[in-house]
Write a protein that holds these residues in place. Structure first.
Motif, PDB file in Angstrom:
ATOM      1  N   LEU A 106      65.025 -55.157-104.596  1.00 25.36           N
ATOM      2  CA  LEU A 106      63.516 -55.581-104.278  1.00 25.36           C
ATOM      3  C   LEU A 106      62.279 -55.313-105.029  1.00 25.36           C
ATOM      4  O   LEU A 106      61.252 -55.787-105.175  1.00 25.36           O
ATOM      5  CB  LEU A 106      63.439 -54.945-102.897  1.00 25.36           C
ATOM      6  CG  LEU A 106      64.389 -55.165-102.017  1.00 25.36           C
ATOM      7  CD1 LEU A 106      64.027 -54.609-100.441  1.00 25.36           C
ATOM      8  CD2 LEU A 106      64.594 -56.591-101.318  1.00 25.36           C
ATOM      9  N   VAL A 107      62.621 -54.308-106.230  1.00 20.94           N
ATOM     10  CA  VAL A 107      61.769 -53.941-107.259  1.00 20.94           C
ATOM     11  C   VAL A 107      61.870 -54.367-108.611  1.00 20.94           C
ATOM     12  O   VAL A 107      61.377 -53.897-109.354  1.00 20.94           O
ATOM     13  CB  VAL A 107      61.266 -52.422-106.838  1.00 20.94           C
ATOM     14  CG1 VAL A 107      60.720 -52.255-105.657  1.00 20.94           C
ATOM     15  CG2 VAL A 107      62.282 -51.625-107.073  1.00 20.94           C
ATOM     16  N   SER A 173      67.768 -52.982-118.266  1.00 17.93           N
ATOM     17  CA  SER A 173      67.509 -52.996-116.767  1.00 17.93           C
ATOM     18  C   SER A 173      65.956 -52.416-116.569  1.00 17.93           C
ATOM     19  O   SER A 173      65.397 -52.113-117.728  1.00 17.93           O
ATOM     20  CB  SER A 173      68.420 -52.007-116.159  1.00 17.93           C
ATOM     21  OG  SER A 173      68.447 -50.599-116.878  1.00 17.93           O
ATOM     22  N   ASP A 174      65.587 -52.580-115.310  1.00 16.17           N
ATOM     23  CA  ASP A 174      64.133 -52.205-114.963  1.00 16.17           C
ATOM     24  C   ASP A 174      63.941 -51.144-113.822  1.00 16.17           C
ATOM     25  O   ASP A 174      62.898 -50.924-113.325  1.00 16.17           O
ATOM     26  CB  ASP A 174      63.245 -53.303-115.038  1.00 16.17           C
ATOM     27  CG  ASP A 174      64.068 -54.594-114.072  1.00 16.17           C
ATOM     28  OD1 ASP A 174      64.952 -54.212-113.206  1.00 16.17           O
ATOM     29  OD2 ASP A 174      63.414 -55.585-114.289  1.00 16.17           O
ATOM     30  N   VAL A 175      65.060 -50.909-113.449  1.00 11.21           N
ATOM     31  CA  VAL A 175      64.949 -49.871-112.229  1.00 11.21           C
ATOM     32  C   VAL A 175      66.312 -48.996-112.331  1.00 11.21           C
ATOM     33  O   VAL A 175      67.397 -49.071-112.844  1.00 11.21           O
ATOM     34  CB  VAL A 175      65.293 -50.557-110.692  1.00 11.21           C
ATOM     35  CG1 VAL A 175      65.152 -49.577-109.784  1.00 11.21           C
ATOM     36  CG2 VAL A 175      64.281 -51.475-110.483  1.00 11.21           C
ATOM     37  N   THR A 189      60.144 -36.980-110.566  1.00 11.94           N
ATOM     38  CA  THR A 189      60.135 -36.746-112.052  1.00 11.94           C
ATOM     39  C   THR A 189      60.517 -37.814-112.921  1.00 11.94           C
ATOM     40  O   THR A 189      59.962 -37.878-113.911  1.00 11.94           O
ATOM     41  CB  THR A 189      60.718 -35.200-112.097  1.00 11.94           C
ATOM     42  OG1 THR A 189      60.349 -34.296-111.404  1.00 11.94           O
ATOM     43  CG2 THR A 189      60.653 -34.851-113.514  1.00 11.94           C
ATOM     44  N   VAL A 190      61.639 -38.165-112.697  1.00 15.30           N
ATOM     45  CA  VAL A 190      62.164 -39.208-113.480  1.00 15.30           C
ATOM     46  C   VAL A 190      61.392 -40.255-113.645  1.00 15.30           C
ATOM     47  O   VAL A 190      61.153 -40.953-114.504  1.00 15.30           O
ATOM     48  CB  VAL A 190      63.710 -39.604-113.140  1.00 15.30           C
ATOM     49  CG1 VAL A 190      64.380 -40.623-113.943  1.00 15.30           C
ATOM     50  CG2 VAL A 190      64.680 -38.252-113.094  1.00 15.30           C
ATOM     51  N   ALA A 191      60.740 -40.909-112.451  1.00 10.42           N
ATOM     52  CA  ALA A 191      60.128 -42.006-112.454  1.00 10.42           C
ATOM     53  C   ALA A 191      58.722 -41.921-113.197  1.00 10.42           C
ATOM     54  O   ALA A 191      58.386 -42.614-114.117  1.00 10.42           O
ATOM     55  CB  ALA A 191      59.579 -42.369-111.006  1.00 10.42           C
ATOM     56  N   ALA A 192      58.051 -40.588-113.097  1.00  9.71           N
ATOM     57  CA  ALA A 192      56.670 -40.415-113.875  1.00  9.71           C
ATOM     58  C   ALA A 192      57.316 -40.224-115.200  1.00  9.71           C
ATOM     59  O   ALA A 192      56.351 -40.881-116.340  1.00  9.71           O
ATOM     60  CB  ALA A 192      56.300 -39.092-113.616  1.00  9.71           C
ATOM     61  N   VAL A 196      59.289 -46.397-114.651  1.00  8.03           N
ATOM     62  CA  VAL A 196      59.900 -47.402-113.915  1.00  8.03           C
ATOM     63  C   VAL A 196      60.255 -47.015-112.403  1.00  8.03           C
ATOM     64  O   VAL A 196      60.197 -45.719-112.315  1.00  8.03           O
ATOM     65  CB  VAL A 196      61.149 -47.820-114.640  1.00  8.03           C
ATOM     66  CG1 VAL A 196      60.849 -48.287-116.142  1.00  8.03           C
ATOM     67  CG2 VAL A 196      62.263 -46.615-114.707  1.00  8.03           C
ATOM     68  N   PRO A 197      60.575 -47.854-111.631  1.00  6.36           N
ATOM     69  CA  PRO A 197      61.070 -47.355-110.458  1.00  6.36           C
ATOM     70  C   PRO A 197      62.357 -46.598-110.508  1.00  6.36           C
ATOM     71  O   PRO A 197      63.226 -47.096-110.936  1.00  6.36           O
ATOM     72  CB  PRO A 197      61.222 -48.585-109.387  1.00  6.36           C
ATOM     73  CG  PRO A 197      60.594 -49.782-110.172  1.00  6.36           C
ATOM     74  CD  PRO A 197      60.431 -49.256-111.635  1.00  6.36           C
ATOM     75  N   VAL A 198      62.326 -45.698-109.517  1.00  9.65           N
ATOM     76  CA  VAL A 198      63.650 -44.780-109.510  1.00  9.65           C
ATOM     77  C   VAL A 198      63.974 -44.578-107.894  1.00  9.65           C
ATOM     78  O   VAL A 198      63.040 -44.087-107.375  1.00  9.65           O
ATOM     79  CB  VAL A 198      63.365 -43.431-110.221  1.00  9.65           C
ATOM     80  CG1 VAL A 198      64.742 -42.761-109.954  1.00  9.65           C
ATOM     81  CG2 VAL A 198      63.013 -43.439-111.806  1.00  9.65           C
ATOM     82  N   VAL A 199      65.165 -44.995-107.836  1.00  9.30           N
ATOM     83  CA  VAL A 199      65.370 -44.859-106.310  1.00  9.30           C
ATOM     84  C   VAL A 199      66.255 -43.864-105.872  1.00  9.30           C
ATOM     85  O   VAL A 199      67.407 -43.626-106.430  1.00  9.30           O
ATOM     86  CB  VAL A 199      66.027 -46.392-105.921  1.00  9.30           C
ATOM     87  CG1 VAL A 199      66.387 -46.431-104.183  1.00  9.30           C
ATOM     88  CG2 VAL A 199      65.285 -47.750-106.377  1.00  9.30           C
ATOM     89  N   ASP A 200      65.887 -43.110-104.892  1.00 14.37           N
ATOM     90  CA  ASP A 200      66.573 -42.142-104.265  1.00 14.37           C
ATOM     91  C   ASP A 200      67.264 -42.664-102.956  1.00 14.37           C
ATOM     92  O   ASP A 200      66.597 -42.994-102.187  1.00 14.37           O
ATOM     93  CB  ASP A 200      65.911 -40.883-103.849  1.00 14.37           C
ATOM     94  CG  ASP A 200      66.494 -40.089-102.714  1.00 14.37           C
ATOM     95  OD1 ASP A 200      67.708 -39.970-102.768  1.00 14.37           O
ATOM     96  OD2 ASP A 200      65.805 -39.432-102.015  1.00 14.37           O
TER      97      ASP A 200
END
Length: 249
Positions: A106-107, A173-175, A189-192, A196-200
């Protein structure tokens, strides 16, 4: 609304971390309770581990049904016992790999999974295909840190961030999808660091369950996910053969 987050392994310390991340995204009036499986492996890192974790997952769901739980999260990236849990539960049941992969699509156009051991990569690919995300999943990468060592590695955030950065470039990739419930607290932390978007999956699955309950959507009682037929079970599983009450559609 009550959401039960089931840790399919028997390590209570991991359950506590999972609960923190699930509660952080729960909305007003939502009670999140994380439970540790009463039986099974200390961590899930093989098909053998996964198979033997399923009875504990089902026992936790059956107990939740008896106490009025509204929906469930299966907090292991292999989504063990997901289909069987849906046969038992009146409300929705969502796996964290399922939720994370759907959220990632979705992102972004493509996502990379960063997981624990190399031997678990095949399972992640299988789930991507099952969830209709095979085209979006560009790669699955392992940091080769055992699950029970994740919280003991002082350089974990650096290692996961570095691997995720290489994955973005290699896979185009972008996510990033974090491929273990034990990595949930690394998300911000990883997203910052990568931008890029990081999904948990723990957070994503908790919110998906909350949304489904709010919408009044439950697992369909018709067809494959209908309550299983009552029958006798033998040996150590004799306690699992109790009749399953009919669900209300």
């Amino acid at each position: 609304m009550r959401i039960r987050v089931v840790n399919p392994n028997t390590t209570a310390e991991m359950t506590a971390r999972i609960e923190v991340n699930a509660r952080a995204v729960a909305g007003p009036g939502v009670t999140v309770e994380a439970v540790t499986s009463a039986m099974g492996p200390a961590s899930i890192e093989s098909h053998y581990d996964e198979a033997l974790s399923v009875p504990g997952v089902l026992a936790a769901v059956a107990d939740g049904e008896a106490s009025g739980v509204d929906g469930y999260v299966i907090a292991c990236f292999g989504d063990p016992g997901l289909d069987a849990a849906r046969e038992l539960a009146r409300g929705p049941v969502v796996g964290i790999a399922e939720a994370a992969m759907h959220a990632a699509t979705l992102v972004g156009r493509g996502f990379s999974v960063v997981t624990t051991l190399d031997r678990t990569r095949g399972r992640a690919w299988e789930l991507a295909a099952r969830y209709g995300a095979a085209g979006a999943c560009r790669g699955v990468h392992a940091c080769d840190i055992p699950v029970l060592e994740l919280d003991r590695d002082p350089h974990l955030a650096d290692r996961v961030t570095a691997l995720a950065g290489r994955a973005l470039e290699r896979d185009d990739s972008d996510v990033i999808v974090l491929g273990c419930a034990g990595m949930a607290d690394l998300c911000a932390t990883v997203a910052a660091r990568l931008g890029v978007p990081v999904v948990d999956g723990v957070a994503a699955a908790t919110l998906f369950v909350q949304s489904l309950v709010t919408l009044g959507l439950r697992t369909s009682p018709r067809g494959e996910f209908a309550p299983p037929p009552a029958k006798r079970y033998s040996g150590p599983l004799s306690g699992f053969g109790l009749p399953v009450p009919s669900r209300v559609a």
